[in-house]
Design a protein around this motif. Structure first.
Motif, short mmCIF file in Angstrom:
data_model
loop_
_atom_site.label_atom_id
_atom_site.label_comp_id
_atom_site.label_asym_id
_atom_site.label_seq_id
_atom_site.Cartn_x
_atom_site.Cartn_y
_atom_site.Cartn_z
N THR A 38 -7.55 4.15 -2.47
CA THR A 38 -6.26 3.51 -2.17
C THR A 38 -5.35 3.54 -3.40
OG1 THR A 38 -6.87 1.25 -2.89
CG2 THR A 38 -7.50 1.91 -0.66
N LEU A 93 0.84 -1.19 0.00
CA LEU A 93 0.00 0.00 0.00
C LEU A 93 0.87 1.24 0.00
CD1 LEU A 93 -2.95 1.13 0.25
CD2 LEU A 93 -2.51 1.28 2.72
N GLN A 105 -5.61 -4.32 -1.72
CA GLN A 105 -6.29 -3.04 -1.55
C GLN A 105 -7.79 -3.24 -1.33
OE1 GLN A 105 -3.35 -1.63 -4.89
NE2 GLN A 105 -4.85 0.00 -4.57
#
Length: 345
Positions: free
Chosen positions: A317, A104, A325
Motif C-alpha cells: 500500500t 490511500l 493502511q
C-alpha cells in the motif's frame, strides 16, 4: 464342447482387456510426456487447462551453475485463476472505495492458493519500495551462505557502539539488540525477522556476501537491487517469490527453509494481516514500511496456514496514514480468509 469354448472365450476377453490397458497406459504416458520439449524453463501442462478452457503452461525456474543438473526450485502456473475472480473483484471495489478517501494512493495484492496452485494478482504493474520486507532477502542470503560455511550461524558479531544512525526510522517498533554486546548470527536473524530490528539488519549487512545476495535475485529472475539506491522497488508478484521459494523448499535445504519459516512465524507485528483472523490460525509473515512526510508505504506478506489449505498473501500500500493502511491490510486479509473458508476445495 463347452469345456473347450469357455477357455477360448476367456482367452479372447483377456487379450481385449490387456490391449485396452496397454492402449490406456501408453496414452497416459504420452500425455505425461507430451510437454514442451524446447530447451526453456517453460513446460506445457498438457492434461491441464485453465479455468477459461485454454491451455495453461507452467514456468519452471531452475538453478544454474551446475555441470550435470539444473534443479527446479520454483514452479509457476502462467494462467491466473478464474475461480478467484470474484474475490479479486471485491478487493478491487474495496481498494477503489478507500482511494476516494484520499488516505490511500494505491495498493496491490497477490494471492496464491498452494493447495490448488491457483493465483490472482491485482495491480501487478505498480512497483513499491519493499522496506523491511527486504529483510527476508537478507535471511535467505545468510542461510544460503551457511550451506557452504559450516558453523556460520553460530559466529558472533559485535554491535559496535559507533553504530547509532538508522534510517529510515520505523513507526512500528519492537525489541532491539543492545550496543556493546556480541550476538550470534542466528540471534541477529531472529531479531531482524521476529522484531524487524534495524540494528540487527545493519550488523548483518556489514558481513553479507554480496555475490550470494545478487545471485539470489538473478536466480529468481529479478533485477539485482542497489542496496544504496533508495528508489529500488518491486511489484507485489515479484516480492512474493521470496516466500514462495521458502515454502516450496527448493532454493534452500529443507531444514533451512523450515528454520526460515519458523522465524517468520514469530513476527510480532499484529496490526495488519493477523489482526482480524482467529487467534488459532498460524501465520508466517513480515511487514515492511517506507516513505517520508509526503507519502507512506506499508506492506505485509505472509503464509496463512488454514487447515489443509495454506495460501500466500502479499499486500502493498501507498498512502498518507499508516494506521489506515494497516487497517486496509487487515481487512483484505480477512476478506481473503473468509473466501477460503466459504469456498472449500
Amino acid at each position: 464342447m463347452f469345456k473347450t469354448r469357455i477357455p477360448v472365450f476367456y482367452l479372447l476377453l483377456s487379450v481385449l482387456i490387456t490391449s485396452a490397458i496397454t492402449f490406456l497406459a501408453f496414452s497416459t504416458i504420452g500425455t505425461i510426456k507430451g510437454v514442451n520439449t524446447k530447451n526453456t524453463v517453460s513446460v506445457a501442462a498438457s492434461a491441464e487447462h485453465s479455468d477459461s478452457g485454454n491451455m495453461c503452461d507452467y514456468n519452471l525456474m531452475r538453478l544454474k551453475g551446475y555441470q550435470f543438473i539444473k534443479p527446479v526450485f520454483l514452479t509457476e502456473r502462467e494462467c491466473p485463476s478464474v475461480k478467484l475472480t470474484h474475490l479479486e473483484s471485491r478487493i478491487n471495489e474495496y481498494i477503489a472505495y478507500e482511494k476516494t478517501t484520499d488516505s490511500l494512493q494505491s495498493a496491490a495484492v497477490y494471492l496464491i492458493d498452494f493447495s490448488q496452485n491457483e493465483w490472482m494478482v491485482f495491480n501487478d504493474a505498480e512497483k513499491f519500495h519493499p522496506g523491511s520486507l527486504a529483510k527476508i532477502a537478507i535471511l535467505i542470503t545468510y542461510l544460503r551462505m551457511a550451506e557452504t560455511t559450516p558453523g556460520l550461524l553460530d559466529r558472533e558479531l559485535l554491535f559496535d557502539n559507533k553504530i547509532t544512525h538508522i534510517a529510515p526510522l520505523q513507526t512500528y517498533n519492537s525489541k532491539t539488540i543492545k550496543p556493546g554486546n556480541s550476538y550470534k548470527i542466528r540471534d541477529l536473524l531472529h531479531s531482524m525477522i521476529a522484531y524487524s530490528d534495524n540494528y540487527a539488519l545493519v550488523i548483518l549487512n556489514l558481513h553479507l556476501d554480496m555475490s550470494v545476495f545478487k545471485k539470489m535475485f538473478t536466480d529468481l529472475g529479478m533485477a539485482v537491487p542497489d542496496i544504496n539506491d533508495i528508489s529500488s522497488s518491486l511489484t507485489v508478484k515479484e516480492y512474493s517469490k521470496f516466500l514462495r521459494v521458502l515454502y516450496d523448499a527448493g532454493y534452500l535445504t529443507i531444514p533451512a527453509s523450515e528454520y526460515a519459516m519458523s522465524l517468520l512465524a514469530e513476527c510480532d507485528f499484529n496490526q495488519g494481516m493477523k489482526k482480524e483472523l482467529p487467534t488459532n490460525v498460524k501465520v508466517a509473515h513480515k511487514f515492511g514500511q517506507w516513505g517520508d512526510d509526503n507519502f507512506r508505504e506499508l506492506h505485509e506478506s505472509g503464509i496463512i496456514y488454514l487447515n489443509n489449505r495454506p495460501y500466500l498473501l502479499t499486500i502493498m500500500t501507498r498512502g498518507k496514514n499508516l494506521d489506515l493502511q494497516a487497517a486496509l491490510i487487515s481487512h483484505i486479509s480477512k476478506m481473503t480468509y473468509d473466501y477460503m473458508i466459504t469456498n472449500p476445495i
